[in-house]
Design a protein around this motif. Structure first.
Motif, mmCIF file in Angstrom:
data_model
loop_
_atom_site.group_PDB
_atom_site.id
_atom_site.type_symbol
_atom_site.label_atom_id
_atom_site.label_comp_id
_atom_site.label_asym_id
_atom_site.label_seq_id
_atom_site.Cartn_x
_atom_site.Cartn_y
_atom_site.Cartn_z
ATOM 1 N N VAL A 1 0.618 -0.948 -0.300
ATOM 2 C CA VAL A 1 -0.196 -0.262 0.338
ATOM 3 C C VAL A 1 0.953 1.538 0.097
ATOM 4 C CG1 VAL A 1 -1.903 1.628 1.850
ATOM 5 C CG2 VAL A 1 -1.635 -1.262 1.240
ATOM 6 N N VAL A 2 1.851 1.366 0.716
ATOM 7 C CA VAL A 2 2.959 1.992 0.955
ATOM 8 C C VAL A 2 3.658 2.270 -0.349
ATOM 9 C CG1 VAL A 2 4.686 3.168 1.663
ATOM 10 C CG2 VAL A 2 3.174 2.481 3.304
ATOM 11 N N ALA A 3 4.084 1.372 -1.328
ATOM 12 C CA ALA A 3 4.494 1.027 -2.250
ATOM 13 C C ALA A 3 3.522 1.936 -3.350
ATOM 14 C CB ALA A 3 4.930 0.726 -2.558
ATOM 15 N N ALA A 4 2.858 1.170 -2.978
ATOM 16 C CA ALA A 4 1.674 2.149 -4.961
ATOM 17 C C ALA A 4 1.225 3.869 -4.086
ATOM 18 C CB ALA A 4 0.380 1.166 -3.885
ATOM 19 N N ALA A 5 1.523 3.688 -3.195
ATOM 20 C CA ALA A 5 0.418 5.719 -2.758
ATOM 21 C C ALA A 5 1.580 6.416 -3.266
ATOM 22 C CB ALA A 5 0.435 5.517 -0.692
ATOM 23 N N MET A 6 3.044 6.153 -2.965
ATOM 24 C CA MET A 6 4.117 6.521 -3.117
ATOM 25 C C MET A 6 4.286 7.044 -4.557
ATOM 26 S SD MET A 6 8.350 6.307 -2.391
ATOM 27 C CE MET A 6 8.161 6.063 -1.081
ATOM 28 N N ALA A 7 3.864 5.510 -5.935
ATOM 29 C CA ALA A 7 3.841 5.455 -7.101
ATOM 30 C C ALA A 7 3.446 6.417 -7.405
ATOM 31 C CB ALA A 7 3.786 3.891 -7.726
ATOM 32 N N VAL A 8 1.457 6.356 -7.595
ATOM 33 C CA VAL A 8 0.661 7.097 -7.683
ATOM 34 C C VAL A 8 1.197 8.782 -7.365
ATOM 35 C CG1 VAL A 8 -1.607 7.764 -7.343
ATOM 36 C CG2 VAL A 8 -0.962 5.905 -7.452
ATOM 37 N N ARG A 9 1.632 9.566 -6.077
ATOM 38 C CA ARG A 9 1.671 10.182 -5.499
ATOM 39 C C ARG A 9 2.761 10.836 -6.491
ATOM 40 N NH1 ARG A 9 2.126 13.996 -1.211
ATOM 41 N NH2 ARG A 9 0.591 13.206 -0.636
#
Lengths: 229, 194
Positions: A117-125
């Motif tokens: 979740v953290v990595a996906a959120a960082m990717a989107v950001r």
């Protein structure tokens, strides 16, 4: 030394405060004002099963850097919102994929791990479209619960280096589907840097990195020259 | 020796002889005296804990050599350092849990070049952003600061703290990301099998 016991006791007693300071929990380094500001955000995140450790880490980071409590609260709130949005999207995508695989039968979707979740959120950001993240999530082979944390970070890094999103997404989808080990995939950004430093355009630099690491090619892409062994 | 002096000597000798006789004479005690004394000693004897407390509280002069004091200090420091509750330098895993916890740790090298620095510390989410996190060592004195740190596989954000004040990202990192507070954090990907 006539009486070593009292001397040792004295030394131990004098050293105890220093030891106590060192074993203080990280929460003790954060001002009460910061906790007051962020506690509602953390409580809501805890109730919603968001990656709470990452949010707490941001609190520790802000406090260590001397950031004002209100600013820390804003940043943590934004992170929590990103986590919630991405986590729900991943859950939905996982449920659909599992349902497809079982021909409509209700199959429990794999829950994304906190690191994912953290990595996906960082990717989107950092500019990766959410749809690209979801397609990568669905690219996992059935029954494989390997973490997508590293592939998501590598996808982000490849795009950040100038590779267009479709090419990067296609490559990382192939990497995930073929179960390329994380330590091999993690070398892609460094290999890409080497080719970019030599003046190679990003797309070609990625192809060179793929060849150098002997990674599987995405469907439809020219396999190019095999690396010299 | 004069007759007068001779007389004095004889008198002194007689007095000493009488004194010696009195000392040598057996002491008399009523029957059962020794048994009664010992019973009373046993009855009124202090418990062990009281004797130990008295021993601890009794002031006494302590003589310590400088070498002895140094040895004792070193021993105390060693005990505190090695004790599991003492903490020691911040260790990975004290901070937020990361993906891969429970798997074998991977020794990861961090290097930072700062020729003018007096100290460099590594901090990040693996030590809950403790500014005193992990000290780097400039073993050769050439400004190349280095530390090898065992980490669980995962993705971490980190930074260096120079001289306890200045935050700096790692120019050698695979990635720098916005920390949300106006600075940059570095990113390290830790994987097994590398």
């Amino acid at each position: 030394m006539s009486h070593p016991v009292p001397v040792l006791a004295l030394l131990l007693a004098s050293a105890l405060p220093a030891a106590a300071a060192r074993q203080a929990p990280p929460e003790a380094r954060v001002d009460a004002a910061v906790w007051t500001a962020v506690e509602p955000v953390l409580s809501a995140a805890r109730r919603d099963s968001l990656p709470i450790d990452a949010l707490r880490s941001k609190v520790f980071e802000g406090a260590a850097k001397g950031v004002a409590p209100e600013r820390i609260r804003v940043v943590v709130q934004e992170m929590a919102d990103d986590f919630r949005s991405v986590r729900n999207a991943l859950r939905g995508a996982g449920a659909r994929a599992a349902g497809d695989a079982a021909a409509g039968a209700p199959v429990p979707a794999p829950a994304p791990a906190p690191g994912e979740v953290v990595a996906a959120a960082m990717a989107v950001r950092q500019g990766i479209p959410l749809d690209a993240v979801l397609r990568l999530w669905r690219a996992r082979p059935d029954g494989v619960a390997g973490s997508l944390e590293v592939p998501l970070v590598v996808l982000t890094e490849i795009v950040r280096r100038g590779v267009d999103v479709p090419q990067a997404e296609a490559l990382m989808g192939t990497v995930v589907a073929n179960r390329v080990p994380a330590h091999v995939a993690a070398q892609l950004p460094g290999r890409l840097d080497g080719a970019l430093a030599a003046g190679t355009p990003p797309g070609q630099a990625l192809d060179a990195a793929v060849r150098a690491l002997n990674l599987p090619r995405p469907p439809g892409r020219n396999p190019g020259r095999r690396p010299i062994r | 020796m004069s007759p007068a002096r001779k007389g004095d000597t004889r008198r002194e000798e007689a007095r000493l002889r009488a004194l010696l006789e009195s000392v040598r004479a057996p002491e008399w005690a009523p029957p059962g005296f020794a048994a009664r004394v010992m019973a009373r000693v046993r009855r009124e004897g202090r418990p062990a804990w009281r004797r130990a407390l008295d021993w601890l509280l009794r002031p006494r002069a302590v003589r310590v050599t400088p070498a002895g004091a140094l040895l004792a200090g070193a021993a105390a420091a060693l005990v505190l350092w090695a004790a599991p509750w003492s903490g020691g330098p911040a260790q990975p895993g004290e901070g937020p849990a990361q993906a891969g916890a429970g798997t074998a740790q991977v020794v990861t090298r961090f290097v930072f070049v700062a020729p003018q620095a007096g100290s460099v510390h590594l901090t990040g989410d693996f030590v809950a952003w403790d500014q005193q996190g992990v000290p780097l060592d400039d073993a050769r004195g050439n400004g190349v600061w280095m530390v090898d740190l065992p980490l669980d596989p995962g993705v971490y954000q980190y930074a260096f703290v120079v001289d306890g004040l200045e935050w700096s990202p790692d120019p050698l990192a695979v990635s720098q990301v916005d920390d949300g507070f106006g600075r940059q954090n570095s990113v390290v990907i830790v994987t097994q099998g590398a």
